[in-house]
Enzyme design. Structure first.
Site, PDB file in Angstrom:
ATOM      1  N   GLU A   1       3.730  -7.827   1.931  1.00  0.00           N
ATOM      2  CA  GLU A   1       2.574  -6.638   1.674  1.00  0.00           C
ATOM      3  C   GLU A   1       1.845  -7.076   2.124  1.00  0.00           C
ATOM      4  O   GLU A   1       1.177  -8.660   1.407  1.00  0.00           O
ATOM      5  CB  GLU A   1       3.147  -6.039   0.764  1.00  0.00           C
ATOM      6  CG  GLU A   1       1.276  -4.997   0.157  1.00  0.00           C
ATOM      7  CD  GLU A   1       1.523  -4.465  -1.817  1.00  0.00           C
ATOM      8  OE1 GLU A   1       2.607  -4.655  -1.890  1.00  0.00           O
ATOM      9  OE2 GLU A   1       0.892  -4.005  -1.785  1.00  0.00           O
TER      10      GLU A   1
ATOM     11  N   ASP B   1      -2.333  -6.015   1.682  1.00  0.00           N
ATOM     12  CA  ASP B   1      -3.909  -5.742   1.538  1.00  0.00           C
ATOM     13  C   ASP B   1      -4.639  -5.546   2.144  1.00  0.00           C
ATOM     14  O   ASP B   1      -5.764  -6.617   1.717  1.00  0.00           O
ATOM     15  CB  ASP B   1      -3.714  -5.392   0.210  1.00  0.00           C
ATOM     16  CG  ASP B   1      -2.224  -5.216  -0.730  1.00  0.00           C
ATOM     17  OD1 ASP B   1      -1.774  -4.132  -0.888  1.00  0.00           O
ATOM     18  OD2 ASP B   1      -1.707  -5.250  -2.045  1.00  0.00           O
TER      19      ASP B   1
ATOM     20  N   GLU C   1      -7.929  -2.808  -1.836  1.00  0.00           N
ATOM     21  CA  GLU C   1      -7.927  -1.185  -2.591  1.00  0.00           C
ATOM     22  C   GLU C   1      -9.108  -1.590  -2.953  1.00  0.00           C
ATOM     23  O   GLU C   1      -9.146  -2.503  -3.382  1.00  0.00           O
ATOM     24  CB  GLU C   1      -6.560  -2.519  -2.999  1.00  0.00           C
ATOM     25  CG  GLU C   1      -5.032  -2.537  -2.721  1.00  0.00           C
ATOM     26  CD  GLU C   1      -4.526  -2.838  -3.691  1.00  0.00           C
ATOM     27  OE1 GLU C   1      -3.254  -1.744  -4.403  1.00  0.00           O
ATOM     28  OE2 GLU C   1      -4.448  -4.121  -3.793  1.00  0.00           O
TER      29      GLU C   1
ATOM     30  N   HIS D   1       0.139 -10.452   0.165  1.00  0.00           N
ATOM     31  CA  HIS D   1       1.320 -10.647  -1.061  1.00  0.00           C
ATOM     32  C   HIS D   1       2.388 -11.122  -0.295  1.00  0.00           C
ATOM     33  O   HIS D   1       3.474 -10.145   0.721  1.00  0.00           O
ATOM     34  CB  HIS D   1       1.789  -9.704  -1.633  1.00  0.00           C
ATOM     35  CG  HIS D   1       0.702  -8.817  -2.406  1.00  0.00           C
ATOM     36  ND1 HIS D   1       1.184  -9.188  -3.520  1.00  0.00           N
ATOM     37  CD2 HIS D   1      -0.074  -8.485  -2.499  1.00  0.00           C
ATOM     38  CE1 HIS D   1       0.265  -8.785  -4.274  1.00  0.00           C
ATOM     39  NE2 HIS D   1      -1.076  -7.710  -3.673  1.00  0.00           N
TER      40      HIS D   1
END
Ligand SMILES: *[C@@H]1O[C@H](CO)[C@@H](O)[C@H](O)[C@H]1NC(C)=O
Ligand SMILES: *[C@@H]1O[C@H](CO)[C@@H](O)[C@H](O)[C@H]1NC(C)=O
Ligand SMILES: *[C@@H]1O[C@H](CO)[C@@H](O)[C@H](O)[C@H]1NC(C)=O
Ligand SMILES: *[C@@H]1O[C@H](CO)[C@@H](O)[C@H](O)[C@H]1NC(C)=O
Ligand SMILES: *[C@@H]1O[C@H](CO)[C@@H](O)[C@H](O)[C@H]1NC(C)=O
Length: 461
Positions: A230, A232, A235, A246
């Site tokens: 993942e 990101d 956010e 991640h």
């Protein structure tokens, strides 16, 4: 020859009897959205795409029209086990605007937080598609990704997230023939938390051993989770933001079992093949408390552009990921990411050195390096990832990890604890769902291309 015929026959039977099916009651019509592919000269071509809502938001019902799942529990007759449940239940077409509060307009999509129809819908998770049956894959090594965002209505406790995950392009239909709904119905979600609240994973239901959430009337956790890398990109709410890679040992989607899924639903947060914490760059957490927020350098009262650059060690798309850079553009001004003021942690970009020293200074476990670090994240980016756009509130920790002091028991003077200006009592879902029911996020003007190709640097701030 006989063997081949037998296998073909078995596959035929399998397709007939085991199936995470598509519903037939309302057609699935994806809202259209455009984005732009830019070249090295900064020339951008418009690409026609469409969006789809995640299967987890959909009505799941039997052929007779009975709910397979109501509130936060499965119907035990229709769903006696994971395999029969997937055979018996269909995912229904979505009414994007009236049920889920999702609307598109040319290059923009708006996600409403609370939408009242027959029921109450909370947020959404959407994927960008290349066409009706396949997600759009982005390969971003040595590239940049930019988009505009309006976070002005996202108060403490809300999270408007725009990110990439290593989902199967077809939602898992090819690898799991028992899934006949596919990407058209938003199947195949996975992320680095290896979430166990998914109703279907790898072509089967997650109903066996499902434990309804103690505080969320709509969710629960099954025995299985769905893991994948993942990235990101974003956010955020109007008080804080984070940029967080991640990685996972294996980038692609894989199913995990119970405590081996790690994350918040398991006894050991760090038990999975993925890095649940990531290596985050949150300007506030990195010491600059006057950079991002209402009326600040990046003014969250109005729209701005968020640019993320994936720099490789050799400046090619086959190199190793060596830095993730962030800049913002607002009112024509390019704004560099704020620089860390945490003693011992330097710079304003995510590099291996930044991650290692940040974990050390903050006293956080280094699950990022353990699961491949930046190079591991780069492998997933090279393979191609699916774009996710979401809006959510947090039933585990009230989003305090993003916008407040966390853990709440730690001293706010300890480096890394203070992440945003929100109160430690903010972000309680039942509260924000009533006080911020009108909240929404708008993502628009998505552009992808070589580094420095998607925005113009007229002047700097
Ligand atoms: C669900 O599947 C089981 C096992 O395959 C079957 O016995 C049952 O009748 C099905 N229920 C419904 C409502 O379709
Ligand atoms: C849909 O997009 C995928 C991925 O780009 C492509 O492989 C496939 O051929 C497309 N299908 C149609 C019907 O256009
Ligand atoms: C925060 O960032 C801005 C913009 O880079 C800078 O002008 C300001 O001095 C920074 N503040 C601190 C406390 O570092
Ligand atoms: C992008 O622009 C920045 C600032 O002008 C520059 O330092 C950097 O080298 C550029 N990167 C590439 C790959 O052109
Ligand atoms: C923008 O351009 C100025 C010079 O005009 C340069 O100094 C600066 O590094 C550039 N910033 C970015 C982020 O490209």
């Amino acid at each position: 020859m006989k063997i081949i015929i037998l296998i073909t026959f078995l596959l035929y039977l399998t397709n007939l009897t085991i199936s995470q099916k598509a519903g037939k009651l309302s057609p699935e019509v994806h809202p259209p959205i455009t984005w732009q592919q830019c070249d090295a000269n900064g020339q951008c071509n418009t690409v026609q795409g469409e969006i789809v809502i995640d299967a987890n938001w959909r009505w799941v019902h039997s052929d007779q029209g009975t709910n397979c799942y109501t509130g936060n529990t499965w119907n035990p007759t229709i769903c006696p086990d994971d395999i029969s449940c997937a055979q018996n239940c269909s995912l229904e077409g979505a009414n994007y605007e009236s049920v889920y509060g999702v609307t598109t307009n040319q290059d923009s999509v708006r996600l409403d937080f609370i939408t009242q129809s027959q029921g109450k819908n909370i947020g959404s998770r959407l994927f960008l598609m290349a066409n009706e049956t396949n997600y759009q894959l982005f390969q971003l090594l040595n590239q940049e990704f930019s988009f505009d965002v309006d976070v002005s209505k996202l108060d403490c406790g809300l999270n408007g997230a725009l990110y990439l995950v290593s989902m199967d392009q077809d939602g898992g239909m090819t690898r799991f023939p028992s899934n006949s709904a596919g990407a058209k119905y938003g199947t195949g979600y996975c992320d680095a938390q290896c979430p166990r609240d998914l109703k279907f994973i790898s072509g089967q239901a997650n109903s066996e051993g499902w434990v309804p959430s103690p505080n969320n009337p709509n969710t629960g956790a099954g025995k299985h989770g769905s893991c994948c890398a993942e990235m990101d990109l974003w956010e955020a709410n109007n008080m804080a933001n984070a940029l967080t890679p991640h990685p996972c040992d294996t980038s692609s989607q894989s199913m995990c079992e119970e405590d081996d899924c790690g994350g918040s639903a398991s006894s050991n947060r760090y038990a999975s093949i993925c890095d649940p914490d990531g290596c985050d760059f949150n300007p506030y957490r990195m010491g600059n408390k006057t950079f991002f927020g209402p009326g600040l350098d990046v003014d969250t009262k109005s729209v701005f552009t968020v640019v993320t650059q994936f720099v490789t060690d050799d400046g090619t798309e086959t190199g190793t990921l060596s830095a993730i850079k962030r800049l913002y553009v607002q009112n024509g001004q390019v704004i560099s990411q704020s620089v860390s003021t945490i003693p011992g942690v330097t710079g304003n970009e995510i590099t291996t050195d930044f991650c290692t020293t940040q974990k050390d200074v903050f006293g956080d476990p280094d699950s990022f390096s353990k699961h491949g670090g930046l190079a591991g994240m780069g492998k997933a980016l090279k393979q191609g990832m699916v774009l996710v756009l979401s809006l959510w509130d947090d039933y585990f920790s009230d989003m305090l990890w993003l916008d407040s002091s966390f853990p709440v028991t730690a001293s706010i003077d300890k480096p890394g604890v203070s992440r945003g200006p929100c109160s430690t009592t903010s972000g309680v879902p039942t509260t924000v769902e009533s006080t911020d029911a009108d909240a929404y996020v708008i993502y628009s003007n998505i552009k992808v291309g070589p580094i420095n190709s998607t925005f113009k640097n007229k002047s700097t701030k």
